[in-house]
Design a protein around this motif. Structure first.
Motif, PDB file in Angstrom:
ATOM      1  N   GLN A 143       0.819  -1.211   0.000  1.00 14.62           N
ATOM      2  CA  GLN A 143       0.000   0.000   0.000  1.00 14.62           C
ATOM      3  C   GLN A 143       0.856   1.266   0.000  1.00 14.62           C
ATOM      4  O   GLN A 143       0.431   2.309  -0.512  1.00 14.62           O
TER       5      GLN A 143
ATOM      6  N   HIS B  14       1.421   1.548  -3.729  1.00 14.20           N
ATOM      7  CA  HIS B  14       0.173   1.725  -4.484  1.00 14.20           C
ATOM      8  C   HIS B  14      -0.455   3.095  -4.269  1.00 14.20           C
ATOM      9  O   HIS B  14      -0.841   3.769  -5.226  1.00 14.20           O
ATOM     10  N   PHE B  15      -0.562   3.527  -3.019  1.00 14.43           N
ATOM     11  CA  PHE B  15      -1.284   4.767  -2.757  1.00 14.43           C
ATOM     12  C   PHE B  15      -0.518   6.000  -3.216  1.00 14.43           C
ATOM     13  O   PHE B  15      -1.125   7.029  -3.523  1.00 14.43           O
TER      14      PHE B  15
ATOM     15  N   THR C  34     -10.525   4.962  -5.276  1.00 15.80           N
ATOM     16  CA  THR C  34     -10.761   3.863  -6.205  1.00 15.80           C
ATOM     17  C   THR C  34     -10.387   2.502  -5.636  1.00 15.80           C
ATOM     18  O   THR C  34     -10.668   1.490  -6.276  1.00 15.80           O
ATOM     19  N   THR C  35      -9.760   2.460  -4.464  1.00 15.86           N
ATOM     20  CA  THR C  35      -9.280   1.199  -3.893  1.00 15.86           C
ATOM     21  C   THR C  35     -10.263   0.679  -2.860  1.00 15.86           C
ATOM     22  O   THR C  35     -10.576   1.363  -1.885  1.00 15.86           O
TER      23      THR C  35
ATOM     24  N   VAL D 177     -11.332  -1.963   0.071  1.00 16.23           N
ATOM     25  CA  VAL D 177     -10.730  -2.814   1.094  1.00 16.23           C
ATOM     26  C   VAL D 177     -11.844  -3.443   1.921  1.00 16.23           C
ATOM     27  O   VAL D 177     -12.826  -2.775   2.271  1.00 16.23           O
TER      28      VAL D 177
ATOM     29  N   TYR E 271      -7.569  -6.512   0.623  1.00 17.92           N
ATOM     30  CA  TYR E 271      -7.911  -5.569  -0.437  1.00 17.92           C
ATOM     31  C   TYR E 271      -8.665  -6.319  -1.526  1.00 17.92           C
ATOM     32  O   TYR E 271      -8.319  -7.455  -1.870  1.00 17.92           O
TER      33      TYR E 271
ATOM     34  N   ASP F 165      -9.223  -6.462  -5.054  1.00 14.67           N
ATOM     35  CA  ASP F 165      -8.831  -6.095  -6.407  1.00 14.67           C
ATOM     36  C   ASP F 165      -9.926  -6.405  -7.422  1.00 14.67           C
ATOM     37  O   ASP F 165      -9.898  -5.901  -8.547  1.00 14.67           O
TER      38      ASP F 165
ATOM     39  N   ASP G 287     -14.741  -2.595  -7.829  1.00 18.18           N
ATOM     40  CA  ASP G 287     -14.456  -1.175  -7.985  1.00 18.18           C
ATOM     41  C   ASP G 287     -15.246  -0.389  -6.944  1.00 18.18           C
ATOM     42  O   ASP G 287     -16.102  -0.937  -6.238  1.00 18.18           O
TER      43      ASP G 287
END
Length: 507
Positions: free
Chosen positions: A435, A438-439, A456-457, A459, A486, A488, A491
């Motif tokens: 993360q 990613h963030f 957009t992520t 969890v 998370y 994936d 959405d």
């Protein structure tokens, strides 16, 4: 149509809480579009452009945004062609070409058009023009029934093309939209209950089935051709050759199957969800094998089964894929339902799904016919920001800010996300490293100690409940929140709502 007209409509929709006013504004917009503009415009409104993601991130976009134009000149078709051009770029030198193409285009856009374009490119549309509202607007503008539009959209998996057909075709053409092997349909969804007994009280006699800790798949076979789709209808056939081979061996010619896939360890127990998703999202083959299990069948050899009762569908599923059926039992006895739930948990699975035995397959809908039961409260929320850690987590992005979806704008911007808490619990070293990288890739801005990110992520968060709180706009805060995983495969538009969380408050 000028793109500015579309942008102005999104602002009108976002500024009102009245569903009727939203429908009126969108119906007027749809009626004014040219036939070739309808599908792209609908895709822009719901944040699902027909081209999908085109390789543009926050950093790349911010570096390519030109100075805004004074007057609007761009059209809806111009934006659609831009996405075509960006999606076609690849290989050496594509990053520079993408930046040049974006700058040339955005220099022709006004400031509010630039904001709209950015949200379209990043999948970040939050106008309150939710698909249900837009579906009603299509029905209004085309003088078709809402049920006809909804069914066509569900069975085609494409609201944009459904809108085009409703507005430019005949009522018979719209009604003729049906299942088509090779074209994914929206999956049926489940409600939630705290126990299997509670779920059974809602459904009556039901099939109580294991809820696997895997990734949902929809598999279509026509002859020897097999295609595999995600819950979001993305084609991932090339990633899952082992699933393709399993379905190719089934004793059918044409079939549509709904199910899950996951990886197993040496003892046959499910591996952690993140391992499944790592393999699920890999473009190249890996050693980890994904096994398919199916819980429903929608079509067999020319026969549509959507409107048949679950009992009929399960009999067909047993006939053609019994070896790959998800375990479960049909019962009306709460004690049996609870035993199956315990068995599922003992096998390392998430829980059970209780399905009314007489229910049809309601594509794209969440109703009371399917009810999922997990041993703890888990909800899918969206990460809005992340704080830098301290001590052992120095230099790592750690504490995540959690937002619940607010579809109607009851507590803020329609379609936005209402903060309901923070947590760093449950984060492994591996997740912290992931993360942190990613963030920063989807960073919007920074304040001292905090990185704000594109929402957009998704969890999955386990909680012990919620409590009333004046700290956050939604009036609640999560109790003992911890990260489970998370998602994936989801959405932000599939995140749980603030209304669902508020319903947990007793009294």
């Amino acid at each position: 149509m000028l793109l500015d007209t579309l942008v102005a409509t999104t602002e009108t929709v976002a500024s009102t809480r009245s569903r009727l006013a939203k429908v009126d504004a969108l119906a007027a917009l749809l009626s004014a579009l040219e036939p070739e503009e309808i599908a792209p415009a609908v895709g822009f409104l719901v944040g699902k452009a027909r081209q999908g993601r085109v390789g543009v991130g926050w950093r790349g976009l911010s570096g390519a945004m030109g100075d805004p134009a004074a007057e609007p000149t761009l059209t809806v078709d111009d934006l659609d062609r831009l996405l075509d051009a960006l999606g076609a770029l690849g290989g050496s030198g594509s990053a520079a070409e993408r930046t040049r193409t974006l700058r040339d285009f955005t220099e022709r856009a006004t400031a509010r058009e630039q904001d709209f374009i950015a949200r379209v490119l990043l999948g970040e549309m939050r106008t309150g023009a939710l698909e249900g509202v837009l579906t009603d607007a299509v029905a209004r503008a085309s003088d078709r029934t809402g049920e006809a539009v909804r069914r066509a959209a569900m069975l085609s998996g494409d609201l944009g093309e459904t809108a085009r057909l409703a507005l430019t075709g005949t009522a018979d053409e719209l009604d003729a939209v049906g299942l088509e092997v090779g074209r994914p349909v929206l999956p049926m969804l489940a409600a939630s209950a705290p126990t299997a007994s509670d779920a059974l009280a809602t459904t009556g006699e039901a099939s109580v089935e294991y809820k696997l800790d895997g990734a949902r798949i929809q598999v279509h076979r026509h002859g020897d051709e097999v295609r595999v789709f995600t819950r979001n209808l993305a084609d991932i056939t090339h990633r899952l050759p082992e699933v393709v081979e399993v379905v190719r061996r089934l004793p059918v010619r044409d079939v549509i199957l709904d199910g899950e896939t996951l990886s197993l360890d040496e003892d046959g127990a499910p591996r952690p969800f993140q391992e499944t998703m790592s393999r699920f999202g890999a473009e190249a083959a890996r050693e980890t094998v994904l096994h398919p299990w199916f819980f429903d069948v929608l079509h067999v050899d020319g026969r549509d089964l959507l409107d048949e009762p679950l009992s009929t569908r399960l009999a067909e599923l047993e006939r053609i894929a019994g070896e790959h059926r998800i375990p479960g039992e049909v019962t009306s006895d709460p004690e049996v339902a609870e035993r199956v739930s315990r068995d599922a948990l003992a096998a390392g699975q998430e829980g059970v799904v209780v399905k009314a035995i007489d229910s049809p397959y309601a594509a794209g809908r969440r109703g009371s016919s399917w009810v999922k039961v997990k041993p703890v409260h888990t909800y899918d929320l969206v990460v809005r920001a992340v704080e830098w850690g301290s001590g052992r987590r120095q230099g790592m992005l750690s504490n995540i800010h959690l937002g619940a979806r607010d579809p109607e704008g009851e507590f803020g911007e329609p379609g936005g996300f209402v903060m309901v808490g923070k947590t760093f619990k449950g984060l492994t070293d591996k997740l912290l490293a992931w993360q942190t990288e990613h963030f920063q890739e989807i960073e919007v801005r920074r304040t001292p100690g905090t990185v704000w990110v594109a929402p957009t992520t998704v969890v999955e968060i386990a909680i012990d409940g919620v409590q009333r709180s004046s700290r956050y706009p939604g009036g609640i805060a999560l109790r003992f929140a911890r990260v489970k995983r998370y998602r994936d495969d989801k959405d932000a538009g599939e995140a749980d709502t603030i209304q669902i969380l508020r319903s947990l408050i007793r009294g």
